[in-house]
Structure formats: C-alpha cells, structure tokens
Design a protein around this motif. Structure first.
Motif, short mmCIF file in Angstrom:
data_model
loop_
_atom_site.label_atom_id
_atom_site.label_comp_id
_atom_site.label_asym_id
_atom_site.label_seq_id
_atom_site.Cartn_x
_atom_site.Cartn_y
_atom_site.Cartn_z
N UNK A 1 72.35 -27.40 -54.93
CA UNK A 1 71.47 -26.28 -55.24
C UNK A 1 72.26 -25.19 -55.96
N UNK A 2 71.67 -24.64 -57.00
CA UNK A 2 72.32 -23.62 -57.82
C UNK A 2 71.71 -22.26 -57.47
N UNK A 3 72.51 -21.36 -56.89
CA UNK A 3 71.96 -20.05 -56.51
C UNK A 3 71.36 -19.30 -57.69
N UNK A 4 70.13 -18.83 -57.52
CA UNK A 4 69.40 -18.13 -58.59
C UNK A 4 69.99 -16.75 -58.91
N UNK A 5 70.62 -16.11 -57.92
CA UNK A 5 71.07 -14.73 -58.11
C UNK A 5 72.39 -14.62 -58.88
N UNK A 6 73.04 -15.74 -59.16
CA UNK A 6 74.31 -15.72 -59.86
C UNK A 6 74.12 -16.00 -61.35
N UNK A 7 75.17 -15.77 -62.12
CA UNK A 7 75.21 -16.16 -63.53
C UNK A 7 76.37 -17.15 -63.69
#
Length: 126
Positions: A1-7
């Motif tokens: 899963x790729x955290x949405x809040x990061x870039x």
C-alpha cells in the motif's frame, strides 16, 4: 500500500509534505527490491543536500544502492536508530525506517514530486 499523504520520486524515495522541514525515506517497493538491509550510510546534521543528487547509501544482502535527495536543503536530523537496526527500513519503511529530515531550501520544489497515484503507476511499469 502506498500512503496517500506522502510524495514520491521516480528513484523510489518518499517525502512528507508541508513546508519547512520534511522527512525522507525509501519506499516499500524499494526496500522489497533491495532485500534484507544490513547497513545504511547517512549524512550528519548540518550537511547540505541537492535535489536529485545522492546523499547516502543503503546496503542489502543483494546489493548497494544510492539514496537520492528529493529536494535540496540542509539535513537537520538523521535516524540514528538505523545504525544498530537497519532492518527497520524493511519492517517499517514509512515509519521507524525513515532516513533523514531536511530543512527545505525551496518549498516550491515539493510540487514537482509524484503523488501516490502517479507513483503507483510508475511501480507497475517496473
């Protein structure tokens, strides 16, 4: 899963968003590709980093890989826990496995980074 809040960068680093100071690490995709991480070389606080340039190295049982700065600025903290426990990058790449914190020289540089959707598309091509 790729955290949405990061870039993210196309070299598989993540960065917290916001202005001022940001936290940097390598993604779950990157740590999985590297395998068991056994050593991390990070800059000292006060070191200058340049966007797109290497600032450290991660060594695993498979290979060594340079880590690239997502933005330019000054290192204000590094995760000294990784000296004794580099495996934190494998077990918790978005949490306890963070690498450094950077005081960002140009906050506008954050806008050029990938969002979670774009990063997911990049990893699907790999």
């Amino acid at each position: 899963m790729i955290p949405e809040e990061l870039r993210y960068t196309d070299k598989h680093e993540w960065i917290t968003t916001g202005s001022g100071t940001v936290r940097v690490g390598i993604t779950d995709f990157a740590q999985d590709a590297l395998g068991d991480i056994v050593y991390v070389d990070l800059p000292e606080a006060g070191a200058a980093v340049t966007a797109g340039e290497p600032f450290g190295e991660v060594e695993s049982t498979k290979s060594a890989s340079e880590i690239y700065a997502p933005v330019g600025g000054t290192v204000v903290a590094r995760n000294d826990q990784l000296g004794d426990a580099p495996e934190l990058i494998n077990s918790d790449p978005y949490g306890a496995g963070w690498l450094i914190e950077i005081e960002v020289a140009d906050p506008a540089a954050l806008t050029g980074l990938l969002d979670a959707t774009a990063y997911a598309a990049l990893t699907e091509q790999s």
